[in-house]
Design a protein around this motif. Structure first.
Motif, short mmCIF file in Angstrom:
data_model
loop_
_atom_site.label_atom_id
_atom_site.label_comp_id
_atom_site.label_asym_id
_atom_site.label_seq_id
_atom_site.Cartn_x
_atom_site.Cartn_y
_atom_site.Cartn_z
N ALA A 276 0.81 -1.23 0.00
CA ALA A 276 0.00 0.00 0.00
C ALA A 276 0.84 1.27 0.00
O ALA A 276 0.58 2.19 -0.79
N ILE A 277 1.84 1.37 0.86
CA ILE A 277 2.60 2.62 0.96
C ILE A 277 4.04 2.44 0.53
O ILE A 277 4.88 3.31 0.77
N GLY A 278 4.34 1.31 -0.13
CA GLY A 278 5.72 1.04 -0.53
C GLY A 278 6.31 2.08 -1.46
O GLY A 278 7.46 2.48 -1.31
N GLY A 279 5.51 2.54 -2.42
CA GLY A 279 6.00 3.55 -3.36
C GLY A 279 6.41 4.83 -2.66
O GLY A 279 7.46 5.41 -2.96
N ILE A 280 5.57 5.27 -1.71
CA ILE A 280 5.87 6.49 -0.97
C ILE A 280 7.10 6.30 -0.09
O ILE A 280 7.98 7.16 -0.03
N LEU A 281 7.18 5.14 0.60
CA LEU A 281 8.31 4.88 1.48
C LEU A 281 9.62 4.82 0.70
O LEU A 281 10.66 5.33 1.14
N GLY A 282 9.58 4.17 -0.46
CA GLY A 282 10.78 4.10 -1.30
C GLY A 282 11.24 5.48 -1.72
O GLY A 282 12.44 5.79 -1.71
N TRP A 283 10.29 6.31 -2.09
CA TRP A 283 10.62 7.70 -2.48
C TRP A 283 11.19 8.47 -1.29
O TRP A 283 12.16 9.23 -1.44
N VAL A 284 10.62 8.27 -0.11
CA VAL A 284 11.11 8.97 1.09
C VAL A 284 12.55 8.57 1.39
O VAL A 284 13.40 9.41 1.70
N VAL A 285 12.84 7.26 1.31
CA VAL A 285 14.20 6.79 1.58
C VAL A 285 15.18 7.43 0.61
O VAL A 285 16.24 7.95 1.01
N ASN A 286 14.85 7.40 -0.67
CA ASN A 286 15.73 7.99 -1.69
C ASN A 286 15.90 9.47 -1.46
O ASN A 286 17.01 10.02 -1.56
N THR A 287 14.79 10.16 -1.14
CA THR A 287 14.83 11.61 -0.94
C THR A 287 15.67 11.99 0.28
O THR A 287 16.48 12.92 0.22
N VAL A 288 15.50 11.25 1.39
CA VAL A 288 16.24 11.55 2.62
C VAL A 288 17.74 11.38 2.39
O VAL A 288 18.54 12.25 2.77
N PHE A 289 18.13 10.29 1.75
CA PHE A 289 19.56 10.06 1.52
C PHE A 289 20.11 11.03 0.47
O PHE A 289 21.28 11.43 0.54
#
Length: 334
Positions: A276-289
């Protein structure tokens, strides 16, 4: 005759479908390219209003219009032909150029953070014409020239970032997409800038109304403008670090150094697998790093530049003390 007409209609229908697909590709490419340039766009919107501080309210919109036209000339007449030629004949140069632009974004973002923390001296770009009458033709010309010069650097970054997103398209498609991006971003940025600049005037006008509703809204607009500019500046700073860091992250991978991108991708994959929220979480991880990398990369560049300036200043000062201007050296004794 009927068969020929049907065949012609089939050809027309096929041509229409092909044209529609091409338009869809151009629209999608323009959307991708414009989204990646977001960090520079926000910073551009935050920086430009400072150029009309102290200017007569009657001249604010004409000055912004002239700056916007100059920005279009920068993007379409000067920058676009150069980067299209590079993408056609020297495509390998685009990644290093993009990384130079990303490094500049990281530097600008880190410099603003360091200034805010008090680690380095704060400096503001003065509005051109501050020492001359703001409504004079010479002062206005100076304001416009200074703003367009600043815009050129930002426009270079916007166009190179946009081009990198559509580098696989044909030369014609690249040209059309970049023209669309240039027009959309310029109109969007300077339309927002015009609205921001006139927001206090609109607020003052509403505050003079007889009805209490418009009065309250007018006072809200006047008080909100400084806060809006501050918010834009903060968002622009983080956006520059994020976009610049992501450019460095991807660029190092494309140049053969896979460790950084591999590490981030290793963390991004399990996050993206969350239902459900994998796409958003993946984007957040990439964005934070990307943000962290941008801050580190920019911090290193700021430290190098500040250190180099300090050494240059100290060396210049020592040379001045050793050989004061106008002092005659004593002749050696026999």
């Amino acid at each position: 005759m009927a068969g020929g007409l049907i065949a012609l209609l089939d050809d027309v229908a096929a041509l229409v479908k092909l044209s529609a697909a091409s338009l869809d590709d151009v629209a999608a490419g323009a959307s991708r390219a414009g989204a990646k340039a977001a960090g520079v766009v926000i910073d551009d919107a935050a920086v430009t209003p400072k150029f009309v501080e102290g200017v007569s309210p009657k001249r604010e919109l004409p000055i912004i219009e002239r700056i916007a036209l100059g920005s279009l000339v920068n993007k379409i007449v000067i920058i676009l032909p150069i980067i299209l030629l590079l993408s056609q004949f020297l495509p390998w140069l685009l990644t290093p150029l993009l990384m130079v632009g990303g490094t500049y974004l990281c530097f600008e973002g880190a410099e603003k953070v360091f200034e805010k923390l008090g680690w380095i001296a704060h400096h503001e770009k003065e509005a051109a014409g501050a020492d001359t009458p703001a409504d004079g033709a010479a002062a206005e010309k100076k304001i416009v020239r200074s703003a367009i010069t600043t815009d050129f650097v930002l426009s270079c970054e916007i166009m190179v970032i946009a081009l990198n997103e559509v580098a696989v398209e044909s030369l014609t498609s690249r040209a059309v997409i970049l023209i669309i991006v240039a027009l959309a971003i310029t109109l969007g940025v300077y339309g927002v800038v015009a609205l921001i600049v006139k927001m206090d005037d609109i607020g003052l006008h509403l505050a003079k109304k007889d009805s209490p509703g418009p009065q309250r809204f007018g006072r809200f607009l006047v008080s909100a403008m400084p806060k809006l500019l501050t918010l834009l500046s903060v968002v622009g700073t983080f956006a520059m670090l994020w976009v610049g860091g992501h450019i460095i992250l991807v660029g190092t991978d494309e140049l053969g150094f896979h460790a950084l991108y591999g590490f981030v991708h290793h963390l991004e994959v399990p996050a993206a697998a969350v239902p459900a929220i994998g796409g958003i979480l993946g984007w957040v991880v990439n964005t934070v790093f990307s943000l962290i990398l941008g801050a580190i990369w920019g911090g290193i560049v700021v430290a190098v530049i500040v250190g180099a300036k300090a050494l240059f200043t100290a060396n210049k000062k020592n040379n001045g003390e050793d050989h004061p201007e106008g002092e005659e050296h004593a002749a050696p004794r026999a």
